[in-house]
Design an enzyme around this catalytic site. Structure first.
Site, mmCIF file in Angstrom:
data_model
loop_
_atom_site.group_PDB
_atom_site.id
_atom_site.type_symbol
_atom_site.label_atom_id
_atom_site.label_comp_id
_atom_site.label_asym_id
_atom_site.label_seq_id
_atom_site.Cartn_x
_atom_site.Cartn_y
_atom_site.Cartn_z
ATOM 1 C CD GLN A 26 -0.991 -1.012 3.542
ATOM 2 O OE1 GLN A 26 -2.270 -0.860 3.353
ATOM 3 N NE2 GLN A 26 -0.516 -1.490 4.537
ATOM 4 C CD GLU A 66 -0.023 -4.807 9.694
ATOM 5 O OE1 GLU A 66 -0.914 -4.334 10.220
ATOM 6 O OE2 GLU A 66 -0.057 -4.563 8.310
ATOM 7 C CG ASP A 89 -3.684 -12.338 3.579
ATOM 8 O OD1 ASP A 89 -4.571 -11.806 4.599
ATOM 9 O OD2 ASP A 89 -4.066 -12.388 2.434
ATOM 10 N N GLY A 90 -3.874 -11.871 7.190
ATOM 11 C CA GLY A 90 -4.980 -12.462 8.099
ATOM 12 C C GLY A 90 -5.710 -13.375 7.708
ATOM 13 C CG ASP A 107 -6.954 -2.247 14.215
ATOM 14 O OD1 ASP A 107 -7.841 -1.404 13.839
ATOM 15 O OD2 ASP A 107 -5.846 -2.141 14.823
ATOM 16 C CG ASP A 165 -11.408 2.021 5.148
ATOM 17 O OD1 ASP A 165 -11.888 1.330 5.910
ATOM 18 O OD2 ASP A 165 -10.950 3.128 5.151
HETATM 19 N N1 SAM Z 1 -7.814 2.022 12.876
HETATM 20 C C1 SAM Z 1 -7.887 2.025 11.494
HETATM 21 C C2 SAM Z 1 -9.097 2.248 10.723
HETATM 22 O O1 SAM Z 1 -10.283 1.717 10.958
HETATM 23 O O2 SAM Z 1 -8.727 2.880 9.802
HETATM 24 C C3 SAM Z 1 -7.280 0.466 11.192
HETATM 25 C C4 SAM Z 1 -5.647 0.718 11.559
HETATM 26 S S1 SAM Z 1 -4.538 -0.566 11.292
HETATM 27 C C5 SAM Z 1 -3.139 0.662 10.621
HETATM 28 C C6 SAM Z 1 -4.842 -1.381 9.728
HETATM 29 C C7 SAM Z 1 -3.945 -2.430 9.247
HETATM 30 O O3 SAM Z 1 -4.393 -3.401 8.753
HETATM 31 C C8 SAM Z 1 -2.789 -2.067 8.412
HETATM 32 O O4 SAM Z 1 -1.619 -1.820 9.183
HETATM 33 C C9 SAM Z 1 -2.695 -2.801 7.276
HETATM 34 O O5 SAM Z 1 -1.380 -2.986 6.611
HETATM 35 C C10 SAM Z 1 -3.356 -4.142 7.904
HETATM 36 N N2 SAM Z 1 -3.913 -5.107 6.914
HETATM 37 C C11 SAM Z 1 -4.638 -4.836 5.769
HETATM 38 N N3 SAM Z 1 -4.808 -5.937 5.095
HETATM 39 C C12 SAM Z 1 -4.528 -6.668 5.837
HETATM 40 C C13 SAM Z 1 -4.516 -8.285 5.575
HETATM 41 N N4 SAM Z 1 -5.115 -8.914 4.530
HETATM 42 N N5 SAM Z 1 -4.027 -9.287 6.667
HETATM 43 C C14 SAM Z 1 -3.401 -8.547 7.682
HETATM 44 N N6 SAM Z 1 -3.234 -7.053 7.974
HETATM 45 C C15 SAM Z 1 -3.692 -6.383 7.098
#
Ligand code: SAM
Length: 305
Positions: A47, A122, A153-154, A176, A179
């Site tokens: 990203q 993460e 990847d989650g 968490d 989008d």
């Molecule tokens: N508080 C925030 C919001 O609602 O906007 C979310 C914050 S946190 C930074 C979101 C995290 O999800 C990011 O660091 C992103 O890299 C992670 N993320 C996105 N897709 C993911 C995936 N497929 N697996 C694991 N983590 C993921």
């Protein structure tokens, strides 16, 4: 990777103002913050990442043009997405956080003495590195001995633990994520809720940020609630207020395996000592966050399946 401090170097920063715009998610509106300094801008494997110091909200993390957190109001999000499910559970011991590389949710989860272990999954290590550097108050518990960080990847993580034994399943799972447009797209689909259902034990509770609120796209939100309800009969909607999220609030979808569990009221109370560590969450706001204005209540909770 650049650490440029020139303010107008990012396509969403003009004349010293960052503006969050998305024709898909926030048509016809935008949220602007005045930028003091660009601290970091890069394109990671997953990203576009921007960190800037704003004039009134402290340091701000932006992923793919969407604000993730600001130092001034982040506690409103971290506390509600963490403490609503944790205080609705009698004794959460095993917790899974998906996304959350900024560390804000982890900081809240480890405040519960009953929690024995937390897995953080993460996808992007750059978010963790930048948070350690520019968001120290959020990343402060990432090295806590209860926390294990998985850089992956989650969605895949959940698929891989598909055959976990009961004792390896989770009491609370917190999504968490960012989008639905980038690497988090799969988290807003039915299969994701099925995987979560499988990863929770019989007393398990999950919460997921909805990436929406009642003002932005209530039809989409209502559809997401139907997807969650098709897997978990016991599904509720609550929200938190966060000025730096477009429209000033964010929806949270909460589900329990136990159909009779009351998600709207905490079943444990914060001790006086725990309460002094909390700035947003208290038992009254836990209950109040589930109460919706009439039109939203009708569309989200009363519409036919
Ligand atoms: N508080 C925030 C919001 O609602 O906007 C979310 C914050 S946190 C930074 C979101 C995290 O999800 C990011 O660091 C992103 O890299 C992670 N993320 C996105 N897709 C993911 C995936 N497929 N697996 C694991 N983590 C993921």
């Amino acid at each position: 990777m650049s650490n440029s401090s020139s303010i107008d170097g990012h396509k969403l920063i003009n004349n010293g103002w960052f503006t969050e715009i998305s024709d898909k998610h926030f048509p016809g509106q935008g949220l602007s913050l005045k930028v003091e300094e660009v601290l970091h801008h890069s394109q990671s494997e997953f990203q576009d990442i921007l960190v800037f110091r704003s004039s009134t909200f402290g340091n701000v993390l932006v992923l793919d043009g969407i604000i993730q957190c600001s130092e001034r109001d982040e506690f409103a999000y971290q506390e509600m997405i963490s403490h609503v499910p944790l205080f609705a559970h009698r004794e959460p011991k095993r917790v899974l956080v998906i996304g959350g590389g900024d560390g804000g949710v982890i900081r809240e989860v480890v405040k519960h003495a009953c929690v024995k272990s937390v897995d953080l999954v993460e996808i992007d290590s750059t978010v963790i590195e930048l948070s350690r550097r520019y968001l120290p108050h959020m990343s402060c518990a990432l090295d806590n001995s209860k926390v294990k960080i998985h850089l992956r990847d989650g969605f895949q993580f959940l698929r891989d633990i598909g055959h976990a034994q009961d004792e390896e399943k989770y009491d609370v799972i917190i999504t968490d994520s960012s989008d639905p447009d980038g690497p988090a797209e799969a988290f807003f689909q039915k299969e994701y809720f099925q995987l979560l259902n499988n990863a929770l034990n019989e007393t398990g509770i999950l919460i997921a940020q909805a990436s929406e609120n009642v003002w932005l796209d209530i039809a989409y939100l209502s559809g997401l609630m139907k997807i969650a309800r098709s897997v978990f009969q016991n599904t509720e909607y609550c929200y938190t207020t966060v000025p730096t999220y477009t429209s000033g609030q964010l929806g949270l979808i909460v589900c329990a395996k136990n159909e009779a569990l009351d998600l709207k009221n905490p079943c444990r109370m914060p001790t006086p000592d725990e309460q002094t560590q909390l700035m947003y969450y208290n038992p009254e706001i836990h209950f109040a966050s589930f109460i919706l204005p009439t039109w939203a209540e009708n569309l989200i909770n009363q519409s036919s399946p």
